[in-house]
Design an enzyme around this catalytic site. Structure first.
Site, short mmCIF file in Angstrom:
data_model
loop_
_atom_site.label_atom_id
_atom_site.label_comp_id
_atom_site.label_asym_id
_atom_site.label_seq_id
_atom_site.Cartn_x
_atom_site.Cartn_y
_atom_site.Cartn_z
N ILE A 29 -7.55 -3.26 -4.36
CA ILE A 29 -6.62 -3.90 -3.43
C ILE A 29 -7.39 -4.42 -2.22
O ILE A 29 -8.05 -3.64 -1.53
CB ILE A 29 -5.53 -2.93 -2.95
CG1 ILE A 29 -4.80 -2.30 -4.13
CG2 ILE A 29 -4.54 -3.63 -2.02
CD1 ILE A 29 -3.87 -1.17 -3.72
N LYS A 59 -9.36 7.99 3.41
CA LYS A 59 -8.96 6.59 3.49
C LYS A 59 -8.19 6.31 4.78
O LYS A 59 -8.33 5.22 5.37
CB LYS A 59 -8.13 6.23 2.25
CG LYS A 59 -8.93 6.35 0.96
CD LYS A 59 -8.05 6.23 -0.27
CE LYS A 59 -8.86 6.44 -1.55
NZ LYS A 59 -8.02 6.41 -2.77
N GLY A 78 -9.30 0.82 -3.84
CA GLY A 78 -9.91 0.31 -5.07
C GLY A 78 -9.97 -1.21 -5.09
O GLY A 78 -10.65 -1.84 -4.30
#
Length: 405
Positions: A131, A200, A129
């Site tokens: 970060i 991810k 997100g």
């Protein structure tokens, strides 16, 4: 410069909001250029929305507009996002994405299309997100040989586990609370079974080691088997349970990559990451351990990462950024069960004598209300295949990996 947004959901609407509310800041990063939202693609109607005149349901309105140079893809899913993104890149338009599923499944093809046309394909928001992690790994840590990556990559599961650990909630009650607060979807499968974290991991592994990793290469286990009994036993060892995506370097031609619950001891930077927050720990041979922490999802945090990539594209409108990775291979990701050694938490119905006969000395754990015929313990380091062989004939209740991050 004119830009477009495809998908006006939570993230897409956030992108428009951030662009319009941060023009002064954005122009400082683009040598004075402003970004003007010229088109918003969405099949839904938004009557009364202040951007109502910008909406279109026809993708070709964006593709054929020569003034639109940068497009944000915040649609989610593989189709039609892949088709649209590929056509935009081939036409020379740069595309920025928050779509982890698309990058994990189709990353090499899209990166190759960008390379061939001289456009840019960036996706900082697809992992973590708000970060920053893609750019730091591809630029700031480039002087390191990456030894491994471990990440709390899903806010929904981290929220659920936090409630189980801190408030003694059952998994079912914590999941319902997450849904009531908008942290979990009505169908939470992608989160609680680890599929979201798996995508991810694919992106991080591809970035860290230069070859693409596909979701079907990443062994994935969710948190649905974690109970309050496990939480209590592990607390007695001064640890907590986190859903981790882990990536390990083996050699030039092999890595290990997997998603699973893991015991994280309280001294770790990852142990104190609670609620919906995410954290990604990167271990480099020169820098050691560095940890990136913050909101892993949400409208404005994710939009901030998307807009930052759009600014980067505007800055490089006539230049190609050197960014990406190569094709993967079917045998590139090794079976971690046979090549990685680690301790394991085991809960089983067995006597101490039987456990010691199979494992030698172990660390026995305890909890309030522990049945006399139930034992929980942490083993010495071994492969999971070795563990499973030692556990033949045991009535095993649960097994959780113990991480060294």
């Amino acid at each position: 410069m004119k830009i477009a947004v495809m998908g006006y959901g939570t993230v897409g609407s956030g992108v428009v909001e951030v662009i319009e509310s941060h023009q002064n800041t954005i122009s400082k990063g683009t040598n004075g250029q402003t970004m003007e939202v010229a088109k918003i693609l969405d099949l839904r109607d938004f009557p009364g929305d202040p951007h109502e005149t910008l909406f279109t349901k026809d993708f070709n309105d964006i593709l054929n507009d020569d003034e639109i140079k940068v497009v944000a893809e915040t649609m989610g899913g593989v189709n039609p996002a892949f088709d649209f993104t590929m056509k935009l890149l081939k036409s020379g338009k740069s595309v920025v994405s928050s779509n982890k599923e698309l990058v994990a499944q189709k990353g090499p093809e899209l990166l190759r299309a960008a390379e061939e046309s001289g456009a840019n394909y960036l996706f900082e928001a697809s992992v973590g997100g708000g970060i920053p992690i893609i750019r730091p790994m591809s630029q700031c840590l480039i002087a390191n040989n990456i030894e491994g990556v471990a990440g709390i990559l899903n806010g929904t599961t981290n929220f659920i586990l936090t409630k189980m650990i801190e408030d003694g909630m059952t998994f079912a009650d914590a999941l319902k609370l997450a849904q009531d607060n908008g942290f979990a979807e009505k169908d939470p499968t992608a989160d609680v079974e680890g599929f979201d974290a798996c995508r991810k991991v694919c992106i991080l592994a591809s970035l860290a080691f230069g070859k693409h990793v596909y979701p079907n290469q990443v062994a994935t286990e969710g948190i649905t088997n974690i109970t309050l009994e496990d939480v209590s036993y592990i607390a007695s060892a001064k640890g907590v349970i986190k859903l981790l995506g882990q990536i390990k370097y083996i050699n030039e031609n092999k890595i290990a990559a997997f998603v699973s619950p893991a015991v994280v001891f309280n001294g770790s930077q990852l142990a104190s990451v609670n609620g919906v927050n995410n954290a990604i720990l990167v271990r480099g041979d020169a820098v050691g351990d560095v940890c990136f922490y913050g909101p892993g999802a949400g409208k404005l945090p994710t939009a901030s990462a998307v807009v930052a990539d759009m600014v980067d594209c505007v800055k490089h409108i006539n230049r190609k950024k050197f960014f990406g990775w190569g094709e993967g291979a079917e045998d590139y990701v090794a079976d971690y069960k046979e090549c990685l050694q680690m301790p394991f938490y085991v809960r089983a119905k067995a006597s101490e004598n039987k456990i010691k006969a199979a494992f030698g000395e172990v660390k026995f754990l305890s909890r309030i209300g522990q049945p006399s015929d139930e034992k929980a313990f942490i083993t010495d380091i071994m492969t999971q295949n070795e563990l499973e062989k030692k556990l033949e004939g045991f009535e095993v209740i649960n097994i959780i990996k113990v991480t060294n991050y």
